[in-house]
Design a protein around this motif. Structure first.
Motif, mmCIF file in Angstrom:
data_model
loop_
_atom_site.group_PDB
_atom_site.id
_atom_site.type_symbol
_atom_site.label_atom_id
_atom_site.label_comp_id
_atom_site.label_asym_id
_atom_site.label_seq_id
_atom_site.Cartn_x
_atom_site.Cartn_y
_atom_site.Cartn_z
ATOM 1 N N PHE A 153 0.815 -1.214 0.000
ATOM 2 C CA PHE A 153 0.000 0.000 0.000
ATOM 3 C C PHE A 153 0.852 1.269 0.000
ATOM 4 N N PHE A 157 -3.748 4.031 -0.857
ATOM 5 C CA PHE A 157 -4.504 3.462 0.250
ATOM 6 C C PHE A 157 -5.894 4.085 0.247
ATOM 7 N N VAL A 168 -2.466 3.046 6.942
ATOM 8 C CA VAL A 168 -1.785 1.749 6.919
ATOM 9 C C VAL A 168 -1.511 1.275 8.342
#
Length: 262
Positions: A153, A157, A168
């Motif tokens: 990611f 994201f 994250v």
């Protein structure tokens, strides 16, 4: 990009909602030039990967691809065990279920089991969901080390709702809980009004990994129903993991999950 990867990109344009596509559709979906796309579709038809619908200008996946899909399912011991387990869980719980796989940052259902409740969740097979914002996706992402998740990611994201992971780091905290309990849960995230519980198992010999997921309307699910589903999924995942030799399966070391909405 090679011709094989380009052809695969075309095949990914098809879904449950888009079972037939025209040249114009493929051009719009891929953003590729019309002339090269036209040549590619003709080549794929001549190779037996696509077929035209009657005398129209619409394309659909060929019988060959269907036959290969059937061979994959028939030859996959993991898939067969996952389907048998989920069929039993859905029959007992009454809510719908899916066997799914991860493709990068997305997950996709391969097999759907319809629940028997009048109000039930049903997402078309082939429709993709964000891995970070679904129970299925997080059950599969939890099998990766944190640095691999961060790398996945690193450049994108997506945040589909306020109940989905917002960063994250937030995602990694939820994955740590999946690893602790063996169970992944989503609550009103990618599909609004929908909740789900999921577990992931793998076959180390073939490197296949699948998620088994039961979905339900968050407005009607009871705490007792969720506990029954969770216990059945965890017990089933442990059984499959033991037979397949999947030592990474988090259900083998499951703790008590703290489920949402209960």
């Amino acid at each position: 990009m090679t011709i094989i990867s380009t052809a695969a990109d075309v095949l990914r344009c098809f879904s449950q909602e888009r079972q037939e596509l025209t040249l114009t559709d493929v051009v719009a979906l891929r953003g590729a030039p019309k002339s090269s796309t036209s040549r590619l579709l003709r080549a794929m038809r001549e190779a037996g990967l696509l077929e035209t619908v009657g005398n129209s200008k619409r394309y659909r996946p060929s019988l060959l691809l269907f036959q290969l899909g059937q061979l994959y399912r028939a030859g996959s011991s993991l898939m067969a065990r996952a389907e048998d387990l989920l069929s039993d869980v859905v029959e007992e719980a009454g809510h719908s279920g899916y066997v799914s796989i991860r493709d990068g940052r997305e997950v996709m259902g391969l097999r759907y089991f319809a629940g028997r409740h009048a109000l039930r969740v049903g997402t078309p097979i082939g429709r993709r969901l964000l891995a970070q914002a679904s129970a299925t996706g997080r059950s599969l992402l939890a099998r990766l080390p944190d640095d691999a998740v961060r790398a996945l990611f690193a450049d994108e994201f997506e945040i589909p709702s306020a109940t989905a992971p917002q960063t994250v780091d937030d995602l990694l905290r939820r994955l740590a809980e999946v690893r602790r309990t063996g169970l992944s849960e989503s609550w009103d995230e990618s599909n609004r009004g929908v909740g789900a519980l999921a577990v992931a198992v793998a076959d180390p010999q073939t490197e296949e990994t699948v998620s088994l997921c039961v979905t339900y309307p968050v407005a009607t699910i009871t705490a007792d129903e969720k506990r029954i589903i969770a216990n059945r999924l965890l017990a089933g995942a442990r059984s499959i993991a033991t037979v397949m030799g999947d030592r990474v399966c988090h259900a083998l070391r499951a703790g008590e999950p703290a489920m949402q909405g209960t």
